[in-house]
Design an enzyme around this catalytic site. Structure first.
Site, PDB file in Angstrom:
ATOM      1  N   LYS A   1       7.855   5.481   4.097  1.00 13.79           N
ATOM      2  CA  LYS A   1       6.804   4.466   4.045  1.00 13.79           C
ATOM      3  C   LYS A   1       6.001   4.460   5.346  1.00 13.79           C
ATOM      4  O   LYS A   1       4.772   4.325   5.327  1.00 13.79           O
ATOM      5  CB  LYS A   1       7.407   3.085   3.783  1.00 13.79           C
TER       6      LYS A   1
ATOM      7  N   LYS B   1       4.431 -12.902 -13.659  1.00 11.37           N
ATOM      8  CA  LYS B   1       2.997 -12.657 -13.490  1.00 11.37           C
ATOM      9  C   LYS B   1       2.180 -13.866 -13.949  1.00 11.37           C
ATOM     10  O   LYS B   1       1.165 -14.206 -13.333  1.00 11.37           O
ATOM     11  CB  LYS B   1       2.577 -11.405 -14.262  1.00 11.37           C
TER      12      LYS B   1
ATOM     13  N   ARG C   1      -0.454 -16.104 -11.848  1.00 10.61           N
ATOM     14  CA  ARG C   1      -1.793 -16.424 -12.353  1.00 10.61           C
ATOM     15  C   ARG C   1      -2.061 -17.927 -12.269  1.00 10.61           C
ATOM     16  O   ARG C   1      -3.145 -18.351 -11.863  1.00 10.61           O
ATOM     17  CB  ARG C   1      -1.944 -15.958 -13.802  1.00 10.61           C
TER      18      ARG C   1
ATOM     19  N   GLY D   1       0.774  -1.238   0.000  1.00 10.17           N
ATOM     20  CA  GLY D   1       0.000   0.000   0.000  1.00 10.17           C
ATOM     21  C   GLY D   1       0.802   1.283   0.000  1.00 10.17           C
ATOM     22  O   GLY D   1       0.244   2.356  -0.229  1.00 10.17           O
ATOM     23  N   THR D   2       2.107   1.219   0.246  1.00  8.46           N
ATOM     24  CA  THR D   2       2.914   2.443   0.243  1.00  8.46           C
ATOM     25  C   THR D   2       3.551   2.705  -1.122  1.00  8.46           C
ATOM     26  O   THR D   2       4.239   3.701  -1.293  1.00  8.46           O
ATOM     27  CB  THR D   2       4.034   2.369   1.296  1.00  8.46           C
TER      28      THR D   2
END
Length: 273
Positions: free
Chosen positions: A44, A138, A142, A11-12
């Protein structure tokens, strides 16, 4: 039904902090994972505390502590991961495999958004090293998600405006050129340029939308689909100044990377794919 509870991991970061703000703005009970790995990074910490003042909940957790990670996941309905996948910042995409394990064990998450938000990795099989590293990782994430039968949404937003628009899609700079501009090929291949705050807003609006369940969400506003030459033309019209245009062929571009440091090569490949 009430709004989903959202946990943001990362989130930072560049996209993560926008996701947190969008989640709060949409009225979701929002949680942010506070990892001990931030160490002495005071910026942060200040960002996390600012989220707390805005109403977010901070949950301590670490990828090195599976039990704590499972406990964090159990408190929410939706998990959004925004960990970086570019080498000139940090590269942590495969850490998400630990998050996948935690979500699978928790068994309560109704939607997981892994760290995507750029190009669709399933369409980037032609990408060259070292840029394809992120796409391959990625795809590995997945596969783990789908093998674990975790409900998901993949968000594809293509080119972030902060990296591609202000610099007229030039490499190794974020500000617009003053005299000359490099065109890649003939400059007429179109791309999707997205405001990062819009990416965050669309992502949050998708979390409770049944149409996006187990789907890839492509964010492609028609007015944002431009060729590099069109982008340059808009800037020239705005400034009233003509730029010298220098075309770089694919062969010349690849040749320019020879002998460069790995990170420099990665920046070039990431920006141009």
């Amino acid at each position: 039904m009430g709004k989903s509870k959202v946990l943001v991991v990362g989130g930072t970061g560049y996209i993560g902090r926008r996701i947190v703000k969008a989640s709060l703005a949409e009225g979701h009970e929002t949680y942010v994972l506070q990892r001990p790995e931030i160490g002495l990074d005071i910026e942060k910490l200040e960002t996390l505390l600012s989220f707390k003042r805005q109403g977010a909940h901070l949950i301590e957790g670490s990828f090195n502590d599976h039990k704590r990670l499972v406990e964090a996941v159990k408190q929410v309905d939706v998990v959004i991961c925004t960990m970086s996948g570019v080498h000139f910042r940090s590269h942590n995409l495969l850490l998400q495999l630990k998050l996948v394990d935690a979500i699978k064990e928790a068994g309560n998450v109704k939607r997981f958004f892994p760290s995507e938000f750029g190009m669709d990795p399933s369409r980037m099989g032609h990408a060259l090293e070292p840029g394809r590293v992120s796409f391959d990782e990625k795809m590995a994430v997945r596969k783990a998600i789908e093998d674990a039968n975790i409900p998901f949404t993949y968000v594809v937003a293509n080119c972030f405006a902060g990296y591609f628009v202000g610099n007229l899609s030039q490499l190794e700079r974020l500000t617009p050129p003053k005299d000359k501009v490099f065109l890649y090929g003939d400059g007429n291949v179109k791309a999707v340029y997205m405001d990062e705050n819009d990416v965050a807003t669309y992502t949050i609006k998708a979390i409770d939308d049944p149409r996006t369940l187990n789907k890839t969400l492509y964010i492609r506003p028609p007015d944002n689909i431009l060729a590099q030459s069109q982008l340059i033309q808009k800037w020239e019209t705005l400034t009233g100044r003509k730029l010298q245009k220098i075309s770089i062929s694919a062969d010349d571009f690849l040749a320019s990377m020879k002998g460069k440091e790995y990170v420099c090569m990665y920046v070039c490949m990431y920006v141009c794919m």
